[in-house]
Motif scaffolding. Structure first.
Motif, PDB file in Angstrom:
ATOM      1  N   ALA A  79       0.852  -1.185   0.000  1.00 62.28           N
ATOM      2  CA  ALA A  79       0.000   0.000   0.000  1.00 62.28           C
ATOM      3  C   ALA A  79       0.890   1.238   0.000  1.00 62.28           C
ATOM      4  O   ALA A  79       2.103   1.153  -0.161  1.00 62.28           O
ATOM      5  CB  ALA A  79      -0.904  -0.033   1.233  1.00 62.28           C
ATOM      6  N   ASP A  80       0.281   2.403   0.185  1.00 63.04           N
ATOM      7  CA  ASP A  80       1.050   3.639   0.328  1.00 63.04           C
ATOM      8  C   ASP A  80       1.859   3.510   1.612  1.00 63.04           C
ATOM      9  O   ASP A  80       1.327   3.668   2.709  1.00 63.04           O
ATOM     10  CB  ASP A  80       0.080   4.823   0.395  1.00 63.04           C
ATOM     11  N   SER A  81       3.135   3.191   1.485  1.00 65.30           N
ATOM     12  CA  SER A  81       3.898   2.737   2.644  1.00 65.30           C
ATOM     13  C   SER A  81       5.387   2.966   2.447  1.00 65.30           C
ATOM     14  O   SER A  81       5.907   2.844   1.337  1.00 65.30           O
ATOM     15  CB  SER A  81       3.627   1.233   2.846  1.00 65.30           C
ATOM     16  N   VAL A  82       6.075   3.279   3.531  1.00 60.52           N
ATOM     17  CA  VAL A  82       7.534   3.346   3.496  1.00 60.52           C
ATOM     18  C   VAL A  82       8.063   1.916   3.339  1.00 60.52           C
ATOM     19  O   VAL A  82       7.672   1.028   4.109  1.00 60.52           O
ATOM     20  CB  VAL A  82       8.097   3.976   4.787  1.00 60.52           C
ATOM     21  N   PRO A  83       8.916   1.629   2.364  1.00 63.72           N
ATOM     22  CA  PRO A  83       9.437   0.275   2.183  1.00 63.72           C
ATOM     23  C   PRO A  83      10.158  -0.227   3.435  1.00 63.72           C
ATOM     24  O   PRO A  83      10.755   0.570   4.185  1.00 63.72           O
ATOM     25  CB  PRO A  83      10.403   0.413   1.003  1.00 63.72           C
ATOM     26  N   LEU A  84      10.126  -1.526   3.643  1.00 67.79           N
ATOM     27  CA  LEU A  84      10.709  -2.100   4.859  1.00 67.79           C
ATOM     28  C   LEU A  84      12.177  -1.720   5.051  1.00 67.79           C
ATOM     29  O   LEU A  84      12.553  -1.308   6.159  1.00 67.79           O
ATOM     30  CB  LEU A  84      10.545  -3.623   4.869  1.00 67.79           C
ATOM     31  N   PRO A  85      13.050  -1.843   4.046  1.00 76.75           N
ATOM     32  CA  PRO A  85      14.465  -1.488   4.295  1.00 76.75           C
ATOM     33  C   PRO A  85      14.642  -0.049   4.783  1.00 76.75           C
ATOM     34  O   PRO A  85      15.473   0.215   5.665  1.00 76.75           O
ATOM     35  CB  PRO A  85      15.117  -1.697   2.924  1.00 76.75           C
ATOM     36  N   GLU A  86      13.840   0.864   4.237  1.00 80.88           N
ATOM     37  CA  GLU A  86      13.936   2.258   4.671  1.00 80.88           C
ATOM     38  C   GLU A  86      13.379   2.430   6.076  1.00 80.88           C
ATOM     39  O   GLU A  86      13.939   3.178   6.893  1.00 80.88           O
ATOM     40  CB  GLU A  86      13.194   3.161   3.689  1.00 80.88           C
ATOM     41  N   ALA A  87      12.282   1.705   6.381  1.00 81.99           N
ATOM     42  CA  ALA A  87      11.713   1.771   7.725  1.00 81.99           C
ATOM     43  C   ALA A  87      12.692   1.220   8.759  1.00 81.99           C
ATOM     44  O   ALA A  87      12.812   1.752   9.868  1.00 81.99           O
ATOM     45  CB  ALA A  87      10.400   0.996   7.771  1.00 81.99           C
ATOM     46  N   VAL A  88      13.410   0.153   8.406  1.00 77.78           N
ATOM     47  CA  VAL A  88      14.434  -0.411   9.286  1.00 77.78           C
ATOM     48  C   VAL A  88      15.511   0.634   9.573  1.00 77.78           C
ATOM     49  O   VAL A  88      15.909   0.847  10.730  1.00 77.78           O
ATOM     50  CB  VAL A  88      15.060  -1.672   8.652  1.00 77.78           C
ATOM     51  N   GLN A  89      15.987   1.278   8.528  1.00 80.08           N
ATOM     52  CA  GLN A  89      17.043   2.288   8.695  1.00 80.08           C
ATOM     53  C   GLN A  89      16.578   3.425   9.599  1.00 80.08           C
ATOM     54  O   GLN A  89      17.311   3.869  10.495  1.00 80.08           O
ATOM     55  CB  GLN A  89      17.456   2.840   7.329  1.00 80.08           C
ATOM     56  N   ILE A  90      15.348   3.881   9.393  1.00 84.09           N
ATOM     57  CA  ILE A  90      14.820   4.982  10.198  1.00 84.09           C
ATOM     58  C   ILE A  90      14.696   4.565  11.657  1.00 84.09           C
ATOM     59  O   ILE A  90      15.067   5.323  12.570  1.00 84.09           O
ATOM     60  CB  ILE A  90      13.457   5.439   9.636  1.00 84.09           C
ATOM     61  N   ALA A  91      14.181   3.354  11.902  1.00 78.85           N
ATOM     62  CA  ALA A  91      14.018   2.870  13.279  1.00 78.85           C
ATOM     63  C   ALA A  91      15.366   2.787  13.982  1.00 78.85           C
ATOM     64  O   ALA A  91      15.529   3.267  15.111  1.00 78.85           O
ATOM     65  CB  ALA A  91      13.327   1.513  13.275  1.00 78.85           C
ATOM     66  N   HIS A  92      16.332   2.179  13.323  1.00 81.77           N
ATOM     67  CA  HIS A  92      17.631   1.978  13.967  1.00 81.77           C
ATOM     68  C   HIS A  92      18.396   3.295  14.135  1.00 81.77           C
ATOM     69  O   HIS A  92      19.106   3.474  15.136  1.00 81.77           O
ATOM     70  CB  HIS A  92      18.435   0.958  13.166  1.00 81.77           C
ATOM     71  N   GLU A  93      18.245   4.197  13.194  1.00 81.40           N
ATOM     72  CA  GLU A  93      18.859   5.516  13.369  1.00 81.40           C
ATOM     73  C   GLU A  93      18.249   6.253  14.557  1.00 81.40           C
ATOM     74  O   GLU A  93      18.916   7.045  15.227  1.00 81.40           O
ATOM     75  CB  GLU A  93      18.704   6.348  12.098  1.00 81.40           C
ATOM     76  N   GLY A  94      16.955   5.948  14.827  1.00 78.26           N
ATOM     77  CA  GLY A  94      16.279   6.549  15.960  1.00 78.26           C
ATOM     78  C   GLY A  94      16.507   5.801  17.257  1.00 78.26           C
ATOM     79  O   GLY A  94      15.940   6.175  18.299  1.00 78.26           O
ATOM     80  N   GLY A  95      17.299   4.719  17.205  1.00 81.32           N
ATOM     81  CA  GLY A  95      17.635   3.972  18.409  1.00 81.32           C
ATOM     82  C   GLY A  95      16.542   3.072  18.932  1.00 81.32           C
ATOM     83  O   GLY A  95      16.526   2.724  20.120  1.00 81.32           O
ATOM     84  N   VAL A  96      15.602   2.661  18.039  1.00 81.41           N
ATOM     85  CA  VAL A  96      14.518   1.779  18.470  1.00 81.41           C
ATOM     86  C   VAL A  96      14.479   0.530  17.593  1.00 81.41           C
ATOM     87  O   VAL A  96      15.093   0.473  16.531  1.00 81.41           O
ATOM     88  CB  VAL A  96      13.154   2.495  18.439  1.00 81.41           C
ATOM     89  N   ARG A  97      13.717  -0.459  18.052  1.00 80.49           N
ATOM     90  CA  ARG A  97      13.599  -1.706  17.290  1.00 80.49           C
ATOM     91  C   ARG A  97      12.514  -1.566  16.228  1.00 80.49           C
ATOM     92  O   ARG A  97      11.701  -0.656  16.254  1.00 80.49           O
ATOM     93  CB  ARG A  97      13.202  -2.877  18.205  1.00 80.49           C
ATOM     94  N   ILE A  98      12.496  -2.527  15.325  1.00 80.34           N
ATOM     95  CA  ILE A  98      11.393  -2.629  14.374  1.00 80.34           C
ATOM     96  C   ILE A  98      10.871  -4.054  14.410  1.00 80.34           C
ATOM     97  O   ILE A  98      11.642  -5.019  14.321  1.00 80.34           O
ATOM     98  CB  ILE A  98      11.792  -2.197  12.950  1.00 80.34           C
ATOM     99  N   VAL A  99       9.564  -4.179  14.589  1.00 80.11           N
ATOM    100  CA  VAL A  99       8.891  -5.473  14.684  1.00 80.11           C
ATOM    101  C   VAL A  99       8.067  -5.661  13.421  1.00 80.11           C
ATOM    102  O   VAL A  99       7.308  -4.772  13.024  1.00 80.11           O
ATOM    103  CB  VAL A  99       7.984  -5.534  15.926  1.00 80.11           C
ATOM    104  N   VAL A 100       8.196  -6.810  12.794  1.00 81.81           N
ATOM    105  CA  VAL A 100       7.512  -7.083  11.535  1.00 81.81           C
ATOM    106  C   VAL A 100       6.510  -8.211  11.724  1.00 81.81           C
ATOM    107  O   VAL A 100       6.857  -9.286  12.206  1.00 81.81           O
ATOM    108  CB  VAL A 100       8.523  -7.468  10.426  1.00 81.81           C
ATOM    109  N   ASP A 101       5.254  -7.945  11.373  1.00 85.72           N
ATOM    110  CA  ASP A 101       4.234  -8.986  11.325  1.00 85.72           C
ATOM    111  C   ASP A 101       4.221  -9.566   9.914  1.00 85.72           C
ATOM    112  O   ASP A 101       3.963  -8.863   8.941  1.00 85.72           O
ATOM    113  CB  ASP A 101       2.859  -8.424  11.666  1.00 85.72           C
TER     114      ASP A 101
END
Length: 357
Positions: A155-177
């Motif tokens: 859908a209209d969505s930030v791609p997973l690799p980019e979301a991973v980078q943003i989460a980790h740059e922000g110092g948090v985890r990313i959980v994927v369903d």
């Protein structure tokens, strides 16, 4: 033994797919044997969780694994793991999260009823627009993780690799369903390779394990936190019991899945779809074609009639003999072969021809 008939209900042919409301999947003999054997002896459940997780991780080549009570139970303990970690005092406090990092940032396009499982685990959802800038801006001092549902990744969505980078740059985890993201088998590791910290699958869908089971894969420290927050321990996951039989069944299901001839499975699905299209093709006002399911992995027979609405076709299939469940949309009825047994396609094709001729 007619278990369902004795209760006054009719079993059905599942041509929808691995949906929970229809029972998910049918367990293969290897899984049934493992569950039956597990039911005949007692075992320390924490020891079993650790050993089963180790075995599954070895089979898949991932860091660690945990067997949960369905993918929804996996979401709940994953949320608890991200919020409370392995700290006994924090584990006891959940779902009350005062003073803890409880926020899960989620894109608006990923909002779903499934997120309630996260809230059970103590999470508070923070909705952001589906842009990189908004996702980055949503991470704050109380953020525990970014939540990503693969079912909405197209859908209209930030791609997973980019979301991973943003989460980790922000110092948090990313959980994927990724509950229903099997096949392909490569997805069991693909999202972790993309950088996800925890990935959750259903045990009773594509894996064809017990319906009341799930699989959480990821970082060793977070997987251990999932276990400590889960049954049989006194955490938020205590009511989400995974029995010794389900744990043994999931191990057997993973063992089977990694050695399964997936190309042969695909050929069988293609042959079933070909048969369905061939039998009804050419009937007056009928359109029949092969399409792909949401994941792009499974062929589906889509059939429509100029003389009958799709909902009416589906209703006749549902109320006829045998009872058949299909998906219906304005584009036609969709017959998904993923959970069909050999020969089911012939029964469905015959009923469709009777209805549409």
């Amino acid at each position: 033994m007619d278990v369902y008939g004795s209760l006054g209900i009719r079993p059905l042919i599942n041509a929808v797919g691995t949906v929970t409301r229809l029972g998910g999947s049918l367990m293969p003999p290897e899984v049934l044997r493992a569950m039956a054997a597990a039911s005949e002896q007692y075992v320390d459940l924490n020891e079993l969780h650790i050993a089963a997780g180790r075995r599954i991780a070895e089979l898949l080549g991932v860091e660690a694994a945990y067997v949960s009570s369905g993918a929804a139970g996996g979401l709940a303990v994953a949320a608890a793991a991200c919020i409370a970690g392995s700290d006994p005092e924090k584990i006891r406090r959940l779902p009350e999260g005062d003073g803890l990092k409880t926020e899960f940032v989620i894109q608006r396009s990923h909002r779903t009823g499934w997120e309630q499982a996260l809230r059970v685990g103590g999470a508070r959802m923070v909705e952001v627009a589906p842009t990189a800038e908004a996702l980055r801006g949503g991470i704050g001092p109380r953020t525990a993780a970014v939540m990503y549902f693969m079912a909405y990744s197209k859908a209209d969505s930030v791609p997973l690799p980019e979301a991973v980078q943003i989460a980790h740059e922000g110092g948090v985890r990313i959980v994927v369903d990724a509950a229903a993201e099997l096949p392909p088998m490569s997805n069991l590791t693909a999202f972790l390779k993309a950088g996800a910290d925890l990935v959750i699958f259903s045990g009773g869908k594509g894996l064809r394990g017990p319906q009341a089971s799930g699989l959480v894969l990821g970082r060793r420290d977070l997987i251990e936190a999932c276990r400590l927050n889960g049954n049989p321990n006194s955490g938020i996951g205590r009511p989400m019991k995974v029995g010794k039989e389900e744990i043994a069944g999931v191990v057997a299901a993973v063992e089977r899945f990694v050695r399964l001839d997936h190309d042969a499975e695909r050929r069988r699905w293609e042959a079933q779809v070909d048969h369905l299209v061939e039998v009804v093709y050419g009937l007056p006002g009928v359109r029949a074609e092969r399409v792909l399911d949401r994941t792009g992995q499974i062929p589906v027979a889509r059939i429509a009639s100029d003389r009958m609405e799709s909902k009416a076709i589906a209703e006749q299939l549902r109320t006829g003999e045998p009872r058949i469940e299909v998906s219906a949309s304005p584009d036609g009825v969709a017959v998904n072969p993923h959970m069909l047994r050999e020969g089911d396609e012939k029964v469905i094709a015959r009923r469709l021809r009777e209805i549409l001729k």
